[in-house]
Design a protein around this motif. Structure first.
Motif, PDB file in Angstrom:
ATOM      1  N   GLN A  39       0.838  -1.197   0.000  1.00 44.01           N
ATOM      2  CA  GLN A  39       0.000   0.000   0.000  1.00 44.01           C
ATOM      3  C   GLN A  39       0.878   1.254   0.000  1.00 44.01           C
ATOM      4  OE1 GLN A  39      -3.342  -0.461  -0.509  1.00 44.01           O
ATOM      5  NE2 GLN A  39      -2.492  -2.547  -0.646  1.00 44.01           N
ATOM      6  N   PRO A  40       0.570   2.246  -0.841  1.00 46.54           N
ATOM      7  CA  PRO A  40       1.412   3.446  -0.980  1.00 46.54           C
ATOM      8  C   PRO A  40       1.705   4.152   0.339  1.00 46.54           C
ATOM      9  CG  PRO A  40      -0.211   3.373  -2.725  1.00 46.54           C
ATOM     10  CD  PRO A  40      -0.565   2.265  -1.789  1.00 46.54           C
ATOM     11  N   TRP A  41       0.692   4.272   1.206  1.00 48.97           N
ATOM     12  CA  TRP A  41       0.913   5.005   2.457  1.00 48.97           C
ATOM     13  C   TRP A  41       1.860   4.247   3.383  1.00 48.97           C
ATOM     14  CZ3 TRP A  41      -0.121   3.241   7.354  1.00 48.97           C
ATOM     15  CH2 TRP A  41      -0.974   2.142   7.472  1.00 48.97           C
ATOM     16  N   VAL A  42       1.826   2.923   3.333  1.00 50.92           N
ATOM     17  CA  VAL A  42       2.734   2.125   4.160  1.00 50.92           C
ATOM     18  C   VAL A  42       4.166   2.298   3.674  1.00 50.92           C
ATOM     19  CG1 VAL A  42       3.369  -0.210   4.890  1.00 50.92           C
ATOM     20  CG2 VAL A  42       0.961   0.438   4.733  1.00 50.92           C
ATOM     21  N   LEU A  43       4.359   2.221   2.363  1.00 48.87           N
ATOM     22  CA  LEU A  43       5.690   2.424   1.798  1.00 48.87           C
ATOM     23  C   LEU A  43       6.200   3.830   2.093  1.00 48.87           C
ATOM     24  CD1 LEU A  43       5.175   0.703  -1.680  1.00 48.87           C
ATOM     25  CD2 LEU A  43       6.498  -0.174   0.252  1.00 48.87           C
TER      26      LEU A  43
END
Length: 221
Positions: A39-43
């Motif tokens: 997920q983009p926000w996790v990365l």
């Protein structure tokens, strides 16, 4: 491989069915972790953490350890949440399988058996949302017996039950990590008709997608 047979659930299958369900669901923990990690926000959070610690500490060891610890904690949290879901299922319809499925009109529970060992399960019960619609549930096949057509045979058992009981369609839900199951259902005629993100805070946070499939029962089929 020994021949297998599909039969109705018996009370003596209780522990084997619950253990098979738990083992099958636990297999999805690693794929779910990978899905969350993508997920983009996790990365973004992990990257920011790494860069900030690298700049402030001027050492590579601290940011690497911090990211590793964050990943380990995240894995434990996801595992805990997943185990809570499994426990919830065991306390609902799988708590009293006979009462839920075998003693209820329009419902049934089947097991696949080989050498007197339960190697697969599937259940069906009327939909709570639409009349003349049957819900396929609790499909599970032991890992060492997969790829042998047992899942397809169990699916066809449900479809046959639907025809015999005048249902117009059979529906089921799959998760975004159940790729093999989705292919199997499609191979016996199920078609995806809707896909949505679980409408909860954590569902939206990790983009937890559910795909609904349907198999229409044609008159006279």
């Amino acid at each position: 491989m020994s021949d297998y047979k599909i039969r109705g659930y018996k009370d003596s299958d209780y522990e084997a069915v619950r253990e098979l369900f738990s083992a099958g669901m636990n297999e999805y923990v690693p794929p779910v972790c990978v899905h969350v990690l993508k997920q983009p926000w996790v990365l973004f959070v992990l990257t920011c953490m790494f860069i900030c610690l690298l700049v402030s500490s001027k050492s590579l060891i601290l940011p690497v350890l911090a990211v590793t610890l964050a990943l380990a904690l995240g894995r434990q949290l996801l595992g805990y949440c997943w185990s809570m879901y499994i426990d919830h299922c065991l306390k609902e319809d799988l708590r009293d399988i006979s009462k839920t499925y075998m003693q209820s009109k329009g419902s049934c529970f089947w097991v696949a058996e080989a050498d007197e060992i339960v190697i697969g399960t599937v259940a069906a019960k009327p939909s709570e949302e639409k009349q003349e619609e049957l819900v396929l549930k609790r499909m599970s096949v032991r890992k060492d017996f997969r790829g042998l057509g047992i899942g397809k045979a169990l699916s066809r058992e449900v479809l046959s039950f639907a025809r015999q009981n005048q249902y117009r369609s059979v529906i089921l839900n799959t998760l975004m990590v159940q790729h093999e199951a989705q292919k199997m259902y499609e191979s016996v005629g199920f078609k995806k008709y809707i896909e949505f993100v679980l409408p909860t805070v954590y569902g939206k946070l990790i983009n937890f997608t559910v795909s609904k499939y349907r198999h229409d029962i044609l008159p006279g089929s």
